[in-house]
Scaffold this motif. Structure first.
Motif, PDB file in Angstrom:
ATOM      1  N   THR A 135       0.858  -1.187   0.000  1.00 13.61           N
ATOM      2  CA  THR A 135       0.000   0.000   0.000  1.00 13.61           C
ATOM      3  C   THR A 135       0.896   1.240   0.000  1.00 13.61           C
ATOM      4  O   THR A 135       1.720   1.415   0.899  1.00 13.61           O
ATOM      5  N   VAL A 136       0.714   2.057  -1.046  1.00 12.02           N
ATOM      6  CA  VAL A 136       1.609   3.209  -1.256  1.00 12.02           C
ATOM      7  C   VAL A 136       0.791   4.423  -1.667  1.00 12.02           C
ATOM      8  O   VAL A 136      -0.354   4.278  -2.118  1.00 12.02           O
ATOM      9  N   PRO A 137       1.350   5.652  -1.536  1.00 11.75           N
ATOM     10  CA  PRO A 137       0.659   6.827  -2.076  1.00 11.75           C
ATOM     11  C   PRO A 137       0.327   6.592  -3.552  1.00 11.75           C
ATOM     12  O   PRO A 137       1.176   6.096  -4.307  1.00 11.75           O
ATOM     13  N   ALA A 138      -0.889   6.930  -3.963  1.00 10.02           N
ATOM     14  CA  ALA A 138      -1.384   6.542  -5.287  1.00 10.02           C
ATOM     15  C   ALA A 138      -0.540   7.103  -6.433  1.00 10.02           C
ATOM     16  O   ALA A 138      -0.562   6.580  -7.538  1.00 10.02           O
ATOM     17  N   LYS A 139       0.235   8.173  -6.155  1.00  5.40           N
ATOM     18  CA  LYS A 139       1.017   8.789  -7.240  1.00  5.40           C
ATOM     19  C   LYS A 139       2.246   7.955  -7.613  1.00  5.40           C
ATOM     20  O   LYS A 139       2.887   8.206  -8.628  1.00  5.40           O
ATOM     21  N   TYR A 140       2.591   6.975  -6.792  1.00  8.90           N
ATOM     22  CA  TYR A 140       3.799   6.193  -7.062  1.00  8.90           C
ATOM     23  C   TYR A 140       3.488   4.884  -7.778  1.00  8.90           C
ATOM     24  O   TYR A 140       2.396   4.353  -7.671  1.00  8.90           O
ATOM     25  N   VAL A 141       4.507   4.359  -8.460  1.00  5.20           N
ATOM     26  CA  VAL A 141       4.396   2.999  -8.997  1.00  5.20           C
ATOM     27  C   VAL A 141       5.190   2.072  -8.077  1.00  5.20           C
ATOM     28  O   VAL A 141       6.058   2.514  -7.317  1.00  5.20           O
ATOM     29  N   THR A 142       4.881   0.788  -8.149  1.00  9.40           N
ATOM     30  CA  THR A 142       5.590  -0.197  -7.335  1.00  9.40           C
ATOM     31  C   THR A 142       6.201  -1.257  -8.241  1.00  9.40           C
ATOM     32  O   THR A 142       5.773  -1.447  -9.380  1.00  9.40           O
ATOM     33  N   LEU A 143       7.196  -1.934  -7.702  1.00  9.23           N
ATOM     34  CA  LEU A 143       7.790  -3.082  -8.396  1.00  9.23           C
ATOM     35  C   LEU A 143       8.124  -4.140  -7.356  1.00  9.23           C
ATOM     36  O   LEU A 143       8.638  -3.834  -6.275  1.00  9.23           O
ATOM     37  N   SER A 144       7.801  -5.384  -7.689  1.00  7.93           N
ATOM     38  CA  SER A 144       8.227  -6.493  -6.837  1.00  7.93           C
ATOM     39  C   SER A 144       8.450  -7.718  -7.712  1.00  7.93           C
ATOM     40  O   SER A 144       8.413  -7.636  -8.945  1.00  7.93           O
ATOM     41  N   ASN A 145       8.689  -8.856  -7.074  1.00 13.38           N
ATOM     42  CA  ASN A 145       8.964 -10.081  -7.812  1.00 13.38           C
ATOM     43  C   ASN A 145       7.674 -10.625  -8.434  1.00 13.38           C
ATOM     44  O   ASN A 145       6.588 -10.434  -7.906  1.00 13.38           O
ATOM     45  N   GLY A 146       7.827 -11.306  -9.550  1.00  8.86           N
ATOM     46  CA  GLY A 146       6.675 -11.961 -10.173  1.00  8.86           C
ATOM     47  C   GLY A 146       5.787 -10.962 -10.900  1.00  8.86           C
ATOM     48  O   GLY A 146       6.260  -9.953 -11.415  1.00  8.86           O
ATOM     49  N   LEU A 147       4.480 -11.251 -10.909  1.00  9.69           N
ATOM     50  CA  LEU A 147       3.550 -10.452 -11.702  1.00  9.69           C
ATOM     51  C   LEU A 147       2.692  -9.538 -10.839  1.00  9.69           C
ATOM     52  O   LEU A 147       2.333  -9.889  -9.717  1.00  9.69           O
ATOM     53  N   LEU A 148       2.374  -8.371 -11.398  1.00 14.11           N
ATOM     54  CA  LEU A 148       1.412  -7.470 -10.755  1.00 14.11           C
ATOM     55  C   LEU A 148       0.025  -7.995 -11.100  1.00 14.11           C
ATOM     56  O   LEU A 148      -0.422  -7.917 -12.238  1.00 14.11           O
ATOM     57  N   VAL A 149      -0.656  -8.557 -10.093  1.00 14.75           N
ATOM     58  CA  VAL A 149      -1.944  -9.221 -10.346  1.00 14.75           C
ATOM     59  C   VAL A 149      -3.084  -8.229 -10.344  1.00 14.75           C
ATOM     60  O   VAL A 149      -3.986  -8.288 -11.170  1.00 14.75           O
ATOM     61  N   SER A 150      -3.066  -7.288  -9.380  1.00 12.74           N
ATOM     62  CA  SER A 150      -4.177  -6.333  -9.308  1.00 12.74           C
ATOM     63  C   SER A 150      -3.737  -5.064  -8.588  1.00 12.74           C
ATOM     64  O   SER A 150      -2.738  -5.056  -7.869  1.00 12.74           O
ATOM     65  N   GLN A 151      -4.529  -3.990  -8.813  1.00 16.88           N
ATOM     66  CA  GLN A 151      -4.297  -2.724  -8.130  1.00 16.88           C
ATOM     67  C   GLN A 151      -5.635  -2.218  -7.638  1.00 16.88           C
ATOM     68  O   GLN A 151      -6.619  -2.263  -8.376  1.00 16.88           O
ATOM     69  N   LYS A 152      -5.651  -1.724  -6.396  1.00 13.46           N
ATOM     70  CA  LYS A 152      -6.914  -1.254  -5.826  1.00 13.46           C
ATOM     71  C   LYS A 152      -6.726   0.118  -5.222  1.00 13.46           C
ATOM     72  O   LYS A 152      -5.819   0.328  -4.403  1.00 13.46           O
ATOM     73  N   LYS A 153      -7.552   1.086  -5.651  1.00 19.81           N
ATOM     74  CA  LYS A 153      -7.470   2.438  -5.081  1.00 19.81           C
ATOM     75  C   LYS A 153      -8.163   2.457  -3.728  1.00 19.81           C
ATOM     76  O   LYS A 153      -9.248   1.906  -3.577  1.00 19.81           O
ATOM     77  N   ASN A 154      -7.566   3.127  -2.747  1.00 20.53           N
ATOM     78  CA  ASN A 154      -8.156   3.216  -1.418  1.00 20.53           C
ATOM     79  C   ASN A 154      -8.681   4.629  -1.182  1.00 20.53           C
ATOM     80  O   ASN A 154      -8.219   5.582  -1.815  1.00 20.53           O
ATOM     81  N   ALA A 155      -9.615   4.743  -0.254  1.00 19.88           N
ATOM     82  CA  ALA A 155     -10.264   6.028   0.011  1.00 19.88           C
ATOM     83  C   ALA A 155      -9.283   7.064   0.558  1.00 19.88           C
ATOM     84  O   ALA A 155      -9.482   8.264   0.390  1.00 19.88           O
ATOM     85  N   ASP A 156      -8.218   6.636   1.189  1.00 22.69           N
ATOM     86  CA  ASP A 156      -7.301   7.594   1.829  1.00 22.69           C
ATOM     87  C   ASP A 156      -6.196   8.105   0.902  1.00 22.69           C
ATOM     88  O   ASP A 156      -5.183   8.626   1.349  1.00 22.69           O
ATOM     89  N   GLY A 157      -6.375   7.947  -0.410  1.00 16.01           N
ATOM     90  CA  GLY A 157      -5.371   8.460  -1.354  1.00 16.01           C
ATOM     91  C   GLY A 157      -4.237   7.485  -1.596  1.00 16.01           C
ATOM     92  O   GLY A 157      -3.269   7.827  -2.285  1.00 16.01           O
ATOM     93  N   THR A 158      -4.340   6.309  -1.039  1.00 16.20           N
ATOM     94  CA  THR A 158      -3.316   5.300  -1.307  1.00 16.20           C
ATOM     95  C   THR A 158      -3.848   4.271  -2.307  1.00 16.20           C
ATOM     96  O   THR A 158      -5.027   4.286  -2.678  1.00 16.20           O
ATOM     97  N   ARG A 159      -2.955   3.413  -2.708  1.00 13.49           N
ATOM     98  CA  ARG A 159      -3.325   2.336  -3.639  1.00 13.49           C
ATOM     99  C   ARG A 159      -2.632   1.075  -3.151  1.00 13.49           C
ATOM    100  O   ARG A 159      -1.508   1.133  -2.644  1.00 13.49           O
ATOM    101  N   THR A 160      -3.297  -0.040  -3.300  1.00 15.96           N
ATOM    102  CA  THR A 160      -2.696  -1.305  -2.897  1.00 15.96           C
ATOM    103  C   THR A 160      -2.400  -2.133  -4.136  1.00 15.96           C
ATOM    104  O   THR A 160      -3.317  -2.445  -4.907  1.00 15.96           O
TER     105      THR A 160
END
Ligand SMILES: [Zn+2]
Length: 817
Positions: free
Chosen positions: A197-222
């Motif tokens: 869960t990060v500020p929505a303006k940023y992108v993330t990277l981790s191992n494997g595949l990005l399966v889904s992204q979900k916007k949260n009410a507090d301006g973050t994204r998971t």
């Protein structure tokens, strides 16, 4: 991981600085501590993480669900590595419920009492609620990584307006247990899923595949990342920041590049060979790329050169190059190849212990040679191997170390000139001696047999023995489990139709080596007969029939043996070797002989077909002032005007600059606008010597886009001529130079300039920028930097004192105390 000496070269600290390093206080107790492979009591199976970040505190709030089973023997306890954490809850997950477990925690390990005794066929899942506090972890880093925090918050509060806000992680060797509880050993493997869960303006990277992204009410994204294939905990990765994702692919495999916006136009210029590299490595290994995607990301202030996190390689900022820099050649290409090859050697098959790191790093090192030879020709591959041999032989202490290292003071110590360049050089020998087909077939068998497992060096030997049908203990005993290399003296003698070649082994730190050698006997011109012999005694003599005295006997005709050698050949024989030997090293050895003996034949190298040897020849001519010969100078002039390689051209220009001759002004004018920073920088340097004030105007004009050599010359010119009004230009020119030895030199010049200023806010700004640079130098090297900066600071301080700015004067005085 890309090694520190690479990093140090990249930021410009040459090996001599390392060599001057004082020996640390001698605690030799480690010589008696056998570094066993970690015992497997429990095996990791799956790791699920849910994390969010507190940028103000530089903390990470984490929840971990870790699934394991006993390795073989039943057990009722579990020990996890968890460094510097605040542990809030430990429970067993059963039937959707968390059952609290007893545990104890000492800031390094979490000892958990399970609810019962488990057997090897029984999986269980523990839940841990924790806070990761990387800045509160006290574990020293190593040469290879300057810190061991595991999780890094870069400029987290945004205090530095010129630096982006980023998060990245660095696991190797055992630092990922700073940000998630795990069994932090290379002989463990686990599948992985992670919710970030990060500020929505940023992108993330981790191992494997990005399966889904979900916007949260507090301006973050998971973001939900999932890795279905098992890999070692030290290869887990997270990256967060304001990145542009430049998309590329190899066949159907996504191959993306995460770069800051400024470098998005050049991302393909920097990383664009990656798909071709994947294709090349797949082809030679016969093993398809195992993972679902391959991404590369560049991190600010990264503590190593680069790291092969599975499917998510992290590079340091030196990877960034613009179009003009790339004109000189992509300085990061070998690193890109190195980290990619780790996806097979390191990530798919992993060393079981740091003692066996050769199984990761020697292969990654050698992959650079393989790629260079494939992409840029055999000479380029041979040049890389020679740089490996030189790097290893540059420090006599390395000759006492075994490649497989069961005794070391610190696990970080194995990331050295033995595991990387020596390891690469011995793989090249094995490759050449066994032949292309046997070598790659053996690697194929090794990778297929041990995929998703961990190994020691003997398992590599067994794969080679299985394919070749040969007992290879001799090679493993000499090169993997032994130290040093042969030191050879080679003598020749011809009489009565027989050429005798006498080879003596003179090394004292290692035993006598056994090895095959190719020996070519030449009878005029290119006509030769190849013989294969085995050297195995302290002194061996080989006899070759020859009706007349051979024009050349070329020992180690393939030029693959890792050795020191005294080869007692004549100048004529070296000339034959240069002309007919054919290999890069045949020519290089001859050129070095000519240079050492001040022979005019050296000039032959100026027209060598390989740019690296033309460059070497120019360097040798520069050292010996051989350009005073008119015909040599004429050749250098023509190279300075039209060599196809920019670095060769720049070197020729550099020699002409030294001559300070007005007749070269048109040449310098012609190239001062060249697309290559190296070429234009040398040309500007030439003009600066001839017409300093004109050059100063040009330097001001170029200061907006000046890197590399041009950047150095521009700031040299500006600082020498600048007035108080030029502060903004001077300041920018200084700040734009990446951390390097050149920048340290410039810091001193910049300091001298600051001593001429009246405006105290400018002085303060400048002094702080110098301190920033100084503080970026790893602590152990600062003792070489501070004595250079201190006199400049004293000058500035005195100047401020005399203007009555006592506070600022005292502030500056206190900085390097
Ligand atoms: Zn590596």
């Amino acid at each position: 991981m890309k090694r520190i000496f690479f990093l140090m070269l990249a930021i410009g600290f040459p090996v001599f600085l390392l060599a001057q390093d004082e020996a640390p206080a001698q605690d030799t107790s480690w010589k008696h501590i056998y570094r066993a492979t970690a015992t497997k009591i429990n095996d990791l199976v799956h790791t699920k993480l849910d994390v969010r970040f507190d940028y103000q505190k530089a903390w990470m709030y984490g929840k971990a669900w870790i699934t394991l089973h006993p390795h073989f023997y039943p057990t009722d306890s579990l020990t996890l590595d968890a460094k510097g954490m605040d542990i809030r809850e430990v429970a067993l997950v059963r039937g959707g419920k968390n059952i609290p477990l007893h545990y104890s925690y000492d800031s390094a390990q979490l000892q958990i009492v399970l609810d019962k005794t488990y057997h090897a066929d029984e999986n269980y899942t523990v839940f841990i609620n924790y806070v990761s506090r990387p800045n509160e972890v006290k574990e020293h880093g190593s040469d290879a990584i300057t810190d061991a925090k595991g999780l890094y918050f870069i400029n987290p509060t945004g205090a530095d307006k010129d630096k982006p806000i980023q998060i990245w992680t660095q696991g190797e060797t055992e630092s990922n247990s700073v940000w998630f509880p795990t069994i932090d050993k290379p002989n463990q493997k686990t599948t992985e899923e992670i919710y970030m869960t990060v500020p929505a303006k940023y992108v993330t990277l981790s191992n494997g595949l990005l399966v889904s992204q979900k916007k949260n009410a507090d301006g973050t994204r998971t973001d939900y990342w999932k890795m279905d294939l098992p890999h070692a905990p030290y290869l887990f990765f997270m990256g967060v920041g304001d990145y542009v994702i430049v998309k590329d692919h190899y066949k159907k495999l996504p191959v993306d590049y995460y770069v800051e916006k400024e470098y998005a136009p050049y991302a393909r210029g920097i990383f664009g060979e990656t798909p071709a590299m994947i294709g090349f490595y797949e082809k030679i290994l016969g093993v398809p790329f195992a993972w679902p995607k391959y991404d590369q990301i560049v991190g600010r202030d990264y503590v190593s050169g680069a790291m092969e996190n599975t499917t998510a390689t992290l590079h340091q900022e030196s990877a960034y190059q613009n179009a003009r820099q790339l004109v000189d050649g992509n300085r990061w290409e070998e690193v890109i190849a190195h980290e990619l090859f780790h996806q097979w050697f390191g990530d798919l098959v992993t060393t079981e212990s740091w003692s066996n790191i050769t199984l990761n790093e020697s292969f990654a090192d050698y992959s650079e040679t393989l790629w260079d030879a494939f992409r840029h020709g055999k000479d380029a591959g041979d040049e890389k191997i020679e740089s490996d041999r030189e790097a290893y032989l540059s420090d006599p202490a390395d000759e006492k170390l075994d490649l497989v290292r069961f005794y070391y003071a610190d696990k970080e110590d194995v990331f050295d000139q033995v595991s990387y360049p020596k390891g690469g050089a011995i793989l090249h020998m094995l490759h050449t001696w066994l032949g292309d087909s046997a070598f790659f077939k053996s690697l194929n068998l090794y990778l297929n047999t041990y995929r998703f497992k961990s190994t020691e060096a003997q398992q590599l030997r067994l794969a080679f023995e299985s394919v070749t049908g040969e007992d290879l203990n001799w090679f493993w005993n000499e090169w993997y489990y032994g130290n040093g290399q042969p030191d050879l003296t080679i003598n020749y003698d011809y009489s009565n139709g027989t050429e005798r070649v006498i080879i003596d082994q003179t090394q004292t730190d290692a035993g006598i080596f056994k090895f095959p050698l190719a020996i070519d006997v030449y009878n005029g011109g290119a006509s030769k007969t190849r013989y294969r012999v085995w050297v195995q005694d302290k002194s061996d003599t080989f006899y070759f029939p020859s009706a007349t005295k051979p024009s050349l006997v070329n020992v180690d005709a393939e030029k693959v043996l890792l050795c020191r050698k005294t080869d007692n050949k004549s100048a004529d024989e070296f000339e034959q070797q240069y002309k007919y030997g054919g290999n890069y090293m045949d020519r290089r050895e001859a050129l070095e002989y000519f240079a050492d003996n001040k022979l005019s034949n050296l000039a032959m190298g100026l027209s060598d077909p390989y740019h690296g040897l033309r460059l070497l020849t120019l360097e040798k001519i520069e050292q010996s002032k051989g350009y005073s010969v008119p015909s040599v100078l004429a050749t250098i002039e023509s190279i300075a005007d039209r060599d196809p390689d920019k670095l060769v051209q720049a070197k020729a220009l550099e020699i002409l600059v030294k001559l300070n001759d007005p007749k070269y002004e048109p040449l310098f004018q012609k190239y001062v606008n060249d697309s290559s920073y190296s070429v234009s920088g040398q040309a500007l340097d030439g003009l600066m010597k001839l017409h300093p004030s004109e050059a100063y105007n040009l330097a001001k004009k170029y200061s907006k886009d000046a890197k590399g050599k041009l950047g150095e010359v521009v700031s040299k010119s500006i600082m020498a001529n600048a007035t108080e009004e030029d502060f903004d230009i001077v300041f920018k020119a200084f700040k734009d130079v990446p951390l390097s030895q050149a920048k340290i030199r410039e810091a001193i010049q910049f300091g001298n300039y600051l001593a001429t200023l009246k405006d105290s806010s400018h002085v303060r700004e400048g002094v702080d920028a110098i301190m920033d640079t100084r503080n970026q130098v790893p602590e152990k090297y600062r003792k070489y930097v501070d004595p250079g900066i201190r006199p400049a600071f004293q000058k500035i301080s005195q100047a401020q004192q005399s203007q009555g700015n006592t506070d600022l004067a005292n502030y500056i005085n206190g900085l390097l105390q």
